[in-house]
Write a protein that holds these residues in place. Sequence first.
Motif, short mmCIF file in Angstrom:
data_model
loop_
_atom_site.label_atom_id
_atom_site.label_comp_id
_atom_site.label_asym_id
_atom_site.label_seq_id
_atom_site.Cartn_x
_atom_site.Cartn_y
_atom_site.Cartn_z
N CYS A 189 -1.12 1.10 -9.14
CA CYS A 189 -0.93 -0.03 -10.06
C CYS A 189 0.43 -0.67 -9.85
CB CYS A 189 -1.14 0.41 -11.51
SG CYS A 189 0.03 1.61 -12.10
N PHE A 190 0.43 -1.97 -10.11
CA PHE A 190 1.60 -2.82 -9.83
C PHE A 190 1.69 -3.85 -10.94
CE2 PHE A 190 -0.57 -1.42 -6.06
CZ PHE A 190 0.43 -0.95 -5.23
N VAL A 191 2.90 -4.25 -11.30
CA VAL A 191 3.04 -5.37 -12.24
C VAL A 191 2.59 -6.67 -11.55
CG1 VAL A 191 4.67 -6.74 -13.59
CG2 VAL A 191 4.90 -4.24 -13.51
N ILE A 192 3.01 -6.85 -10.29
CA ILE A 192 2.80 -8.13 -9.60
C ILE A 192 1.95 -7.95 -8.35
CG2 ILE A 192 3.97 -10.07 -8.43
CD1 ILE A 192 6.56 -9.10 -9.97
N ASP A 193 0.97 -8.86 -8.18
CA ASP A 193 0.22 -8.95 -6.93
C ASP A 193 0.53 -10.30 -6.29
OD1 ASP A 193 -1.64 -8.64 -4.89
OD2 ASP A 193 -3.37 -9.15 -6.13
N LEU A 194 0.81 -10.28 -4.99
CA LEU A 194 0.90 -11.53 -4.21
C LEU A 194 -0.36 -11.56 -3.36
CD1 LEU A 194 4.67 -11.45 -3.03
CD2 LEU A 194 3.71 -12.23 -5.21
N PRO A 195 -1.48 -12.07 -3.91
CA PRO A 195 -2.79 -11.89 -3.26
C PRO A 195 -2.88 -12.53 -1.89
CG PRO A 195 -2.97 -13.35 -5.17
CD PRO A 195 -1.59 -12.80 -5.19
N ILE B 113 10.97 -16.62 1.98
CA ILE B 113 10.47 -15.63 1.01
C ILE B 113 10.84 -16.12 -0.40
CG2 ILE B 113 10.63 -13.24 0.18
CD1 ILE B 113 9.58 -13.25 3.00
N ILE B 114 9.87 -16.07 -1.32
CA ILE B 114 10.22 -16.28 -2.75
C ILE B 114 10.29 -14.89 -3.38
CG2 ILE B 114 9.59 -17.32 -4.96
CD1 ILE B 114 7.85 -19.31 -3.38
N PHE B 115 11.48 -14.46 -3.75
CA PHE B 115 11.66 -13.11 -4.29
C PHE B 115 11.28 -13.10 -5.76
CE2 PHE B 115 13.88 -9.40 -5.87
CZ PHE B 115 13.67 -8.48 -4.86
N ARG B 116 10.37 -12.21 -6.13
CA ARG B 116 9.94 -12.07 -7.52
C ARG B 116 10.78 -10.96 -8.16
NH1 ARG B 116 7.16 -16.86 -7.76
NH2 ARG B 116 5.84 -17.01 -5.92
N ASP B 117 11.72 -11.37 -8.97
CA ASP B 117 12.79 -10.50 -9.48
C ASP B 117 12.41 -9.96 -10.85
OD1 ASP B 117 15.20 -9.39 -10.29
OD2 ASP B 117 16.14 -11.33 -10.69
N ILE B 118 12.13 -8.64 -10.92
CA ILE B 118 11.70 -8.04 -12.20
C ILE B 118 12.87 -7.63 -13.09
CG2 ILE B 118 9.44 -7.22 -11.38
CD1 ILE B 118 10.92 -4.32 -11.53
#
Length: 180
Positions: free
Chosen positions: A150-156, A23-28
Amino acid sequence: MKTHLSDLADAIRSIPDYPKPGIIFRDITTLLGNARAFRRAVDELVNPYAGMKIDKIAGMEARGFILGGAVAHQLSAGFVPIRKKGKLPYETVRIAYSLEYGIDEMEMHKDAVQPGEKVILVDDLIATGGTAVGAVQLLRQIGADVVSACFVIDLPDLGGRKKLEALGVEVRTLVEFSGH
Ligand SMILES: O=P(O)(O)OC[C@H]1O[C@H](OP(=O)(O)OP(=O)(O)O)[C@H](O)[C@@H]1O
Ligand SMILES: Nc1ncnc2[nH]cnc12
């Protein structure tokens, strides 16, 4: 100086192999700690809904609380917390769901939304869509009109947006990361 959406992507930190290998964690947290990026992200989430007379914002624990609270304030809407099981004191509706790196159950107070109220779902990120689909199901169970998510990030590549759209929910996102 104006912040661009590419600056929002740059403000998000990526951590490989967290919380599980692969997993690549997208850290906000790095975006939240950057005043300009935080404001820009909230403004971009809010703008499409200005003037729509939204009744409630529903935010998913925990990161959806931070963004959803700010969006609700800016739209003068109420805020509905969707929590991990066992945290809410009154009568709830509950649903099991799976996400990119696990399974869990979430709950919402059964009187959190009145039938027919217009609700927008807010979270930091959509990956598999398991969390957001579960949230839409809970909201619809108590009669909410879920007009958008709505979301800041999409992992399409993980397909969450398509799942939500298949349920008839409009989806808005600010930045995309390919792969996981
Ligand atoms: O699209 P999905 O595959 O369902 O994944 C997205 C969800 O995963 C993360 O939350 P997490 O459950 O890790 O909770 P947290 O905000 O408490 O860290 C994120 O904030 C979304 O809610
Ligand atoms: N890759 C990811 N990074 C951060 N949060 C997530 N939630 C689900 N997948 C995630």
